[in-house]
Design an enzyme around this catalytic site. Structure first.
Site, PDB file in Angstrom:
ATOM      1  N   LEU A 166       0.831  -1.208   0.000  1.00 46.83           N
ATOM      2  CA  LEU A 166       0.000   0.000   0.000  1.00 46.83           C
ATOM      3  C   LEU A 166       0.868   1.262   0.000  1.00 46.83           C
ATOM      4  CD1 LEU A 166      -2.761  -1.209   2.503  1.00 46.83           C
ATOM      5  CD2 LEU A 166      -2.771  -1.292  -0.002  1.00 46.83           C
ATOM      6  N   ASP A 179       4.095   5.386  -7.454  1.00 49.77           N
ATOM      7  CA  ASP A 179       3.682   5.558  -6.057  1.00 49.77           C
ATOM      8  C   ASP A 179       3.772   7.011  -5.590  1.00 49.77           C
ATOM      9  OD1 ASP A 179       3.247   2.886  -6.212  1.00 49.77           O
ATOM     10  OD2 ASP A 179       4.989   2.292  -5.049  1.00 49.77           O
TER      11      ASP A 179
HETATM   12  C1  GLA Z   1       5.954  -1.183  -6.335  1.00 52.19           C
HETATM   13  C2  GLA Z   1       6.798  -0.067  -6.925  1.00 52.19           C
HETATM   14  C3  GLA Z   1       6.013   0.684  -8.008  1.00 52.19           C
HETATM   15  C4  GLA Z   1       5.421  -0.285  -9.027  1.00 52.19           C
HETATM   16  C5  GLA Z   1       4.679  -1.424  -8.335  1.00 52.19           C
HETATM   17  C6  GLA Z   1       4.228  -2.512  -9.286  1.00 52.19           C
HETATM   18  O1  GLA Z   1       4.875  -0.625  -5.636  1.00 52.19           O
HETATM   19  O2  GLA Z   1       7.193   0.835  -5.935  1.00 52.19           O
HETATM   20  O3  GLA Z   1       6.863   1.632  -8.629  1.00 52.19           O
HETATM   21  O4  GLA Z   1       6.428  -0.768  -9.878  1.00 52.19           O
HETATM   22  O5  GLA Z   1       5.480  -2.034  -7.345  1.00 52.19           O
HETATM   23  O6  GLA Z   1       3.223  -2.045 -10.152  1.00 52.19           O
END
Ligand code: GLA
Length: 415
Positions: free
Chosen positions: A151, A198
């Site tokens: 999350l 993110d």
């Molecule tokens: C993690 C990484 C993101 C993305 C997701 C997979 O959360 O921090 O940058 O690559 O995995 O979608």
């Protein structure tokens, strides 16, 4: 005394002002001094719904910020030039001089904020002799977001730190600068080669909206979601894989290898997302078998994510949910980033009436699933899915339902 780390739960949260007032009191208990001058902030986590492992391949993603996240209480140290960072969840405290922060990460939780502080100092223009944060400051972190559950507790803490420091020191940052500092911290300091999704999902969040982000040109758009019709549910396997970070970086490297092996077939391609599915399918056998599987996932996921966007805009929740579950199947067979507990939850979810689709969220290898649930079916869905998991593992996975959060903000808890 350290508090246990947060879990998703059914009990209603205290509400932000009350939670932050408690954190502020705890801050004064730990660092001393008057309560005046202590400012409190919230920074959300996020759930990724579409575009799995596409951000670092330049593809489109569709995440949503959630109303669980990091709490920060912060106060300037007024020219003491010292930084102290503490958390309510553990006893490791960072203390150092603002002009002599450690150049390498320690493996401790505070690498994330230290990385952000270093990035902000490095990117500040050199007008004055003293850096922009030279007075120093104290921060106490808390929150209600599970850590390592997919999350994005990391973007929550990094973007939240940049946001709070921007407010307290008047740095005049744009949202994009805060995202950049968060990325610098994670990639350059902590050492996870994550994509841009993110920090974008946290830094550009809007209430009751999801974010459509094209990670190739960083263009984005907010899309409204009618939460009277659809609920975003999350359930946590409670599985934290120690290997996850290494596996994540390996996937990034495998995708890079796929691009290197295929780019000559698509003139002008700059990221793996640019290689059409037909090309990947026709030349998969020329790649290392694992690398070929990752490339096939990426090419199909790009198509699927555009399909999901259309379904989202048309409010075709059946099609939207199907796309989501297909992503999970591809994670199982081609990206190999799922685990048994995640599969048990997804299988139980998609078998349940009222669930349109489900997949793991975040990087995978453990953590949470996300489910698209018809509004009104939330309680029954979480009960039945938890029963299925409990029958197998003897414990009930916690669940929560979310709406798009408004993003990092100062919260006045004096009222
Ligand atoms: C993690 C990484 C993101 C993305 C997701 C997979 O959360 O921090 O940058 O690559 O995995 O979608």
């Amino acid at each position: 005394m350290a508090l246990p780390t947060p879990v998703l739960g059914s009990e209603p949260p205290l509400g932000l002002p009350t939670s932050l007032a408690r954190l502020r009191d705890e801050f004064v208990g730990r660092f001393g001094g008057p309560v005046e001058g202590v400012r409190t902030f919230f920074s959300p986590g996020r759930v990724n719904m579409f575009g799995g492992h596409l951000d670092y391949n330049g593809g489109p993603v569709l995440p949503v910020a959630i109303d669980r996240g990091t709490f920060l209480a912060i106060r300037r140290a007024e020219s003491k030039g010292r930084v102290r960072l503490a958390t309510v969840f553990g006893n490791d405290v960072f203390e150092g001089a603002i002009d002599a922060l450690p150049p390498t990460a320690s493996g401790k939780w505070y690498d994330y904020p230290v990385g952000v502080i270093r990035a902000l100092i490095a990117s500040a223009d050199g007008d004055s002799e003293d850096g922009p944060l030279e007075a120093g400051f104290d921060v106490l972190y808390g929150g209600n977001l599970p850590v390592g559950a997919g999350l994005s507790s990391s973007a929550s803490i990094t973007v939240g730190t940049a946001f709070a420091l921007d407010c307290v020191f008047g740095l005049g940052l744009e949202p994009m600068d805060r995202v950049a500092a968060a990325l610098d911290a994670e990639r350059g300091y902590v050492g996870v080669q994550c994509g841009i999704m993110d920090p974008f999902a946290v830094g550009f969040a809007r209430e009751k909206q999801v974010l459509w982000l094209d990670c190739k040109d960083e263009s984005f758009e907010h899309l409204p979601l009618d939460f009277k019709k659809l609920s975003i549910g999350v359930m946590d396997t409670g599985v934290q894989r120690a290997l996850a970070r290494g596996e994540f970086n390996r996937r990034v490297a495998e995708c890079k290898a796929a691009f290197e092996g295929l780019k000559h077939l698509e003139p002008g391609a700059t990221v793996l997302r640019d290689i059409p599915l037909e090309t990947v399918e026709a030349h998969a056998s020329s790649l290392d078998p694992d690398v070929a599987k990752r490339a096939l996932h990426v090419a199909r996921e790009v198509k699927r994510t555009f399909r999901a966007r259309e379904a989202f805009l048309a409010e075709d929740f059946i099609e939207l949910g199907q796309a989501m579950t297909e992503t999970h199947r591809s994670f199982q067979t081609h990206y190999e980033c799922s685990c048994e507990e995640l599969d048990v939850l997804v299988d139980a979810a998609v078998a349940q009436e009222g669930v349109f689709g489900s997949r793991l969220t975040g990087a995978g290898f453990g953590g949470c699933i996300v489910m698209l649930v018809a509004a009104g079916a939330e309680a029954e869905v979480s009960r039945v899915v938890a029963n299925a998991f409990e029958a197998r593992y003897g414990r009930r996975p916690p669940a929560a339902f979310f709406q798009g959060d408004a993003g990092p903000r100062e919260v006045d808890c004096s009222a």
